[in-house]
Design a protein around this motif. Sequence first.
Motif, short mmCIF file in Angstrom:
data_model
loop_
_atom_site.label_atom_id
_atom_site.label_comp_id
_atom_site.label_asym_id
_atom_site.label_seq_id
_atom_site.Cartn_x
_atom_site.Cartn_y
_atom_site.Cartn_z
N UNK A 48 -20.67 28.22 -10.33
CA UNK A 48 -20.23 28.52 -11.60
C UNK A 48 -20.12 29.68 -11.80
N UNK A 49 -22.22 30.19 -11.91
CA UNK A 49 -21.89 31.46 -12.10
C UNK A 49 -21.50 32.88 -11.26
N UNK A 50 -21.87 32.54 -9.88
CA UNK A 50 -21.63 33.22 -9.13
C UNK A 50 -20.47 33.57 -8.34
N UNK A 51 -19.43 32.16 -8.60
CA UNK A 51 -18.84 32.15 -7.60
C UNK A 51 -18.77 31.91 -6.33
N UNK A 52 -19.71 31.57 -5.41
CA UNK A 52 -19.51 31.15 -4.51
C UNK A 52 -19.86 29.31 -3.74
N UNK A 53 -19.30 29.59 -2.64
CA UNK A 53 -19.45 27.91 -2.72
C UNK A 53 -20.90 27.47 -1.58
N UNK A 54 -21.29 26.40 -2.55
CA UNK A 54 -22.52 25.88 -2.41
C UNK A 54 -22.29 25.23 -0.87
N UNK A 55 -21.61 23.92 -0.68
CA UNK A 55 -21.22 23.74 -0.02
C UNK A 55 -19.10 22.95 0.41
N UNK A 56 -19.26 22.76 1.02
CA UNK A 56 -18.23 21.95 1.66
C UNK A 56 -18.32 21.25 2.95
N UNK A 57 -17.52 20.15 2.49
CA UNK A 57 -16.81 19.02 4.12
C UNK A 57 -15.95 18.26 3.61
N UNK A 58 -15.38 17.48 5.62
CA UNK A 58 -14.15 16.81 5.47
C UNK A 58 -14.50 15.28 4.86
N UNK A 59 -13.41 14.45 4.52
CA UNK A 59 -13.68 14.04 4.30
C UNK A 59 -12.17 12.96 4.67
N UNK A 60 -12.95 12.41 5.93
CA UNK A 60 -11.28 11.17 6.59
C UNK A 60 -11.47 10.92 7.92
#
Length: 171
Positions: free
Chosen positions: A53-65
């Motif tokens: 929330x401070x930078x607006x950057x994505x920390x991580x992401x994963x698909x699921x399914x």
Amino acid sequence: ASYLPFQALVIRHYNNHLYLLGNWDSNPNATTLATPNAFQSQKGILSITKMDTATGNRVWGTYYGNPDNSELAFGFGFKVNQRGIFVIGDAIDMTGTPHSYFGTAGSHQPTSAGDTDIFLSKFNLDGQRLWSTYFGSAGNETCFLSNSPLALSGNSEFITLVQNSEQSTNL
């Protein structure tokens, strides 16, 4: 080709981060939601993303399914606290055979039992799945009709579901 857009079903804020649960990413050409070392880099119908929330950057992401689409999944509940990330949804069988994608060894129900079962999954705050289980019988169980299918209290998780079965199976 026409694709349904990525839809953020639920956004949660916890400890200076936003967590997003996405549903129905149907564009086969878009595979950018998973970051390196993600739990699942192969495209799935759901996704989970953590943003700073401070930078607006994505920390991580994963698909699921289930990547082979033999089992469709829709996430209907999403909670985040100090213990982790909890996702609840409906898993719909597309092949007529039991599935184990949303079940882990030693969980309550490691394989699906009917046409539609509920799944409950727990991830750590770094995006790695810790456990997952099905809830279901030979009939159909869903949580999409519930206003609040998932609640957390202390060290407990509570789920609500609808069981629609012509058999006498009781969860």
